[in-house]
Design a protein around this motif. Structure first.
Motif, mmCIF file in Angstrom:
data_model
loop_
_atom_site.group_PDB
_atom_site.id
_atom_site.type_symbol
_atom_site.label_atom_id
_atom_site.label_comp_id
_atom_site.label_asym_id
_atom_site.label_seq_id
_atom_site.Cartn_x
_atom_site.Cartn_y
_atom_site.Cartn_z
ATOM 1 N N PRO A 153 36.473 19.134 74.003
ATOM 2 C CA PRO A 153 35.788 18.034 74.099
ATOM 3 C C PRO A 153 34.476 18.794 75.062
ATOM 4 C CG PRO A 153 37.956 17.052 74.683
ATOM 5 C CD PRO A 153 38.249 19.331 74.521
ATOM 6 N N ASP A 154 32.956 18.081 73.988
ATOM 7 C CA ASP A 154 32.101 18.554 74.989
ATOM 8 C C ASP A 154 31.463 17.105 76.014
ATOM 9 O OD1 ASP A 154 31.428 16.277 73.238
ATOM 10 O OD2 ASP A 154 29.387 17.098 72.623
ATOM 11 N N GLU A 155 32.356 17.664 76.879
ATOM 12 C CA GLU A 155 32.483 16.019 77.392
ATOM 13 C C GLU A 155 31.595 16.132 79.156
ATOM 14 O OE1 GLU A 155 36.256 12.659 78.231
ATOM 15 O OE2 GLU A 155 35.646 14.363 79.707
ATOM 16 N N HIS A 156 31.215 17.629 79.275
ATOM 17 C CA HIS A 156 30.793 17.765 80.351
ATOM 18 C C HIS A 156 29.255 17.382 80.077
ATOM 19 C CE1 HIS A 156 28.413 20.250 83.659
ATOM 20 N NE2 HIS A 156 29.753 20.199 84.384
ATOM 21 N N PRO A 157 28.577 16.869 81.176
ATOM 22 C CA PRO A 157 27.080 16.144 81.197
ATOM 23 C C PRO A 157 25.882 17.134 80.833
ATOM 24 C CG PRO A 157 28.007 15.488 83.192
ATOM 25 C CD PRO A 157 29.773 16.513 82.429
ATOM 26 N N ALA A 158 26.228 17.843 80.758
ATOM 27 C CA ALA A 158 25.185 19.056 80.949
ATOM 28 C C ALA A 158 25.794 19.923 79.409
ATOM 29 C CB ALA A 158 25.732 20.170 81.443
ATOM 30 N N ALA A 159 27.179 19.947 78.711
ATOM 31 C CA ALA A 159 27.193 20.153 76.867
ATOM 32 C C ALA A 159 25.989 19.595 76.330
ATOM 33 C CB ALA A 159 28.633 19.851 76.886
ATOM 34 N N LYS A 160 26.114 18.843 76.301
ATOM 35 C CA LYS A 160 25.126 17.783 74.998
ATOM 36 C C LYS A 160 23.429 18.584 75.132
ATOM 37 C CE LYS A 160 28.708 14.570 73.796
ATOM 38 N NZ LYS A 160 28.759 13.013 73.415
ATOM 39 N N PRO A 161 22.918 18.209 76.436
ATOM 40 C CA PRO A 161 21.827 18.671 76.460
ATOM 41 C C PRO A 161 22.014 20.249 75.822
ATOM 42 C CG PRO A 161 22.426 17.421 78.623
ATOM 43 C CD PRO A 161 23.719 17.319 77.795
ATOM 44 N N TRP A 162 22.589 21.233 76.895
ATOM 45 C CA TRP A 162 22.524 22.628 76.370
ATOM 46 C C TRP A 162 23.337 22.718 74.408
ATOM 47 C CZ3 TRP A 162 22.200 27.178 76.701
ATOM 48 C CH2 TRP A 162 22.976 28.347 75.821
ATOM 49 N N LYS A 163 23.739 21.954 74.173
ATOM 50 C CA LYS A 163 24.177 22.010 72.338
ATOM 51 C C LYS A 163 22.452 21.470 71.806
ATOM 52 C CE LYS A 163 28.315 20.799 71.028
ATOM 53 N NZ LYS A 163 28.956 19.574 70.840
ATOM 54 N N THR A 164 22.046 20.400 72.029
ATOM 55 C CA THR A 164 20.821 19.857 71.923
ATOM 56 C C THR A 164 19.991 20.730 71.608
ATOM 57 O OG1 THR A 164 21.962 18.002 71.968
ATOM 58 C CG2 THR A 164 19.420 17.916 71.578
ATOM 59 N N ALA A 165 20.249 21.705 73.126
ATOM 60 C CA ALA A 165 18.696 23.305 73.115
ATOM 61 C C ALA A 165 19.005 23.595 71.984
ATOM 62 C CB ALA A 165 18.920 23.083 73.939
ATOM 63 N N LEU A 166 20.078 23.926 71.382
ATOM 64 C CA LEU A 166 20.773 25.710 71.014
ATOM 65 C C LEU A 166 20.089 25.021 69.581
ATOM 66 C CD1 LEU A 166 23.974 26.766 71.782
ATOM 67 C CD2 LEU A 166 21.464 27.855 72.956
ATOM 68 N N VAL A 167 20.659 23.694 68.974
ATOM 69 C CA VAL A 167 20.455 23.379 67.751
ATOM 70 C C VAL A 167 19.042 22.937 67.417
ATOM 71 C CG1 VAL A 167 20.643 21.232 65.634
ATOM 72 C CG2 VAL A 167 23.461 22.023 67.838
ATOM 73 N N ALA A 168 18.435 22.603 68.027
ATOM 74 C CA ALA A 168 16.747 21.968 68.057
ATOM 75 C C ALA A 168 16.352 23.685 67.657
ATOM 76 C CB ALA A 168 16.234 21.935 69.228
ATOM 77 N N ASP A 169 16.219 24.460 68.138
ATOM 78 C CA ASP A 169 16.513 26.621 67.745
ATOM 79 C C ASP A 169 16.976 27.163 66.953
ATOM 80 O OD1 ASP A 169 14.050 25.876 69.743
ATOM 81 O OD2 ASP A 169 14.734 27.121 71.102
ATOM 82 N N GLY A 170 17.215 26.263 66.402
ATOM 83 C CA GLY A 170 17.918 27.050 64.843
ATOM 84 C C GLY A 170 19.700 28.609 66.272
ATOM 85 N N ILE A 171 19.962 28.023 67.247
ATOM 86 C CA ILE A 171 20.863 29.616 67.216
ATOM 87 C C ILE A 171 22.378 29.147 67.825
ATOM 88 C CG2 ILE A 171 21.109 30.812 69.255
ATOM 89 C CD1 ILE A 171 18.472 29.724 70.533
ATOM 90 N N PRO A 172 23.348 29.652 66.772
ATOM 91 C CA PRO A 172 24.388 29.208 66.491
ATOM 92 C C PRO A 172 25.459 28.946 67.315
ATOM 93 C CG PRO A 172 24.305 31.136 65.577
ATOM 94 C CD PRO A 172 22.348 30.990 66.519
ATOM 95 N N ALA A 173 26.150 28.852 67.803
ATOM 96 C CA ALA A 173 27.449 28.422 68.967
ATOM 97 C C ALA A 173 27.823 29.547 68.718
ATOM 98 C CB ALA A 173 28.080 27.272 69.097
ATOM 99 N N THR A 174 28.435 30.724 67.130
ATOM 100 C CA THR A 174 29.646 30.730 67.541
ATOM 101 C C THR A 174 29.222 31.883 66.384
ATOM 102 O OG1 THR A 174 31.511 32.212 67.720
ATOM 103 C CG2 THR A 174 31.316 30.152 66.500
ATOM 104 N N SER A 175 30.196 32.918 65.719
ATOM 105 C CA SER A 175 30.139 33.692 64.076
ATOM 106 C C SER A 175 31.376 33.671 64.041
ATOM 107 C CB SER A 175 28.952 34.461 64.511
ATOM 108 O OG SER A 175 28.515 35.500 63.459
ATOM 109 N N PHE A 176 31.311 33.445 62.420
ATOM 110 C CA PHE A 176 32.490 34.149 61.993
ATOM 111 C C PHE A 176 32.515 34.779 60.974
ATOM 112 C CE2 PHE A 176 33.679 29.371 63.242
ATOM 113 C CZ PHE A 176 34.781 28.866 64.131
ATOM 114 N N GLY A 177 32.835 35.596 60.545
ATOM 115 C CA GLY A 177 33.390 36.715 58.866
ATOM 116 C C GLY A 177 33.522 36.554 58.377
ATOM 117 N N VAL A 178 32.631 36.478 57.174
ATOM 118 C CA VAL A 178 33.303 36.842 55.311
ATOM 119 C C VAL A 178 33.260 37.416 54.952
ATOM 120 C CG1 VAL A 178 32.614 34.010 55.996
ATOM 121 C CG2 VAL A 178 30.602 35.324 55.402
ATOM 122 N N GLU A 179 34.000 37.677 53.611
ATOM 123 C CA GLU A 179 33.443 38.510 53.190
ATOM 124 C C GLU A 179 32.290 38.495 52.113
ATOM 125 O OE1 GLU A 179 37.275 39.730 50.333
ATOM 126 O OE2 GLU A 179 38.178 39.893 52.319
#
Lengths: 114, 130
Positions: free
Chosen positions: B59-85
């Protein structure tokens, strides 16, 4: 149109490369542009530096941004380049036929000592 | 015995919605679903690899989590990366399921990557090594 601003924006190789990357795929996020530039430029370009370059290009009218959902995408604006070509570069690079013919004649006259 | 990566996490705005996305759309398998107060200890594993690294839907309950996530999304930065074939095949499959991509498959040196919205406040990258 502010030519000084335009030429200053174009006077940097990283910014020219950014325009090339957008020409290859328009509408990139900061992240994609950064990854592309790093693979060309090496690891030396920070995201902050990239943000500054984007701002210079935007102020020169060479790119515009658009929010899609919650992400900001960057698009190439080609019209200032066309204007620069039409207004200043083409008249220099391709003078009208008559002027060119006159200039050639002048040079021939000069060489002939006339 | 070296230190091993056992659990990694993404911060999600709604665990139930995230479970539907990560299990039903991405295809991960439920590993643990343990009630913990208001929330759950909710982890998934890659299909066919139930002993592998677990992804915690946190859960992204911490008050800092949402501004952080919003800023990453604005710049197109992924939170993590998964592998595919096959990035192109996954891009087509997920797009058909209504998943929105901020970056279609792009070939960059040793990898082809694409980035999509997980509908829980994150961008996720998928990468195919060549």
């Amino acid at each position: 149109m502010d030519f000084d601003r335009l030429f200053r924006a174009l006077a940097d190789p990283t910014r020219r490369r950014m325009l090339d990357e957008l020409a290859e795929r328009d509408g990139q996020t900061l992240f994609e542009l950064h990854v592309r530039l790093i693979s060309w430029h090496g690891a030396s370009l920070s995201r902050q530096a990239l943000s500054k370059h984007l701002q210079v290009l935007e102020e020169a009218g060479l790119l515009r941004t658009e929010w899609r959902w919650r992400s900001k995408h960057h698009f190439l604006e080609r019209s200032p380049l066309r204007q620069m070509w039409d207004v200043w570069m083409r008249p220099l690079a391709e003078p009208p036929e008559k002027e060119r013919a006159d200039a050639d004649q002048d040079r021939r006259d000069e060489r002939a000592g006339r | 015995m070296p230190i091993k990566i056992v659990v990694t996490s993404v911060l999600v705005d709604d665990q139930e919605k995230a479970l539907r996305f990560y299990r039903d759309i991405l295809g991960f398998e439920l590993k643990h679903d343990i009630p913990m107060g208001h929330h759950r200890w909710l982890t998934l594993t890659s299909p066919g690899d139930s002993d592998g690294v677990e992804l915690l839907l946190e859960p992204d309950e911490h008050p800092a989590a949402k501004p952080w996530k919003t800023a990453l999304v604005a710049d197109g930065i992924p939170a993590t990366s998964f592998g595919v074939e096959d990035v192109h095949a996954e891009h087509a499959r997920l797009s058909a399921l209504g998943v929105a991509f901020t970056q279609p498959p792009v070939h960059l040196g040793p990898v082809t990557t694409a980035v999509f919205d997980d509908s829980c406040g994150n961008l996720i990258q998928i990468a195919q090594r060549h």
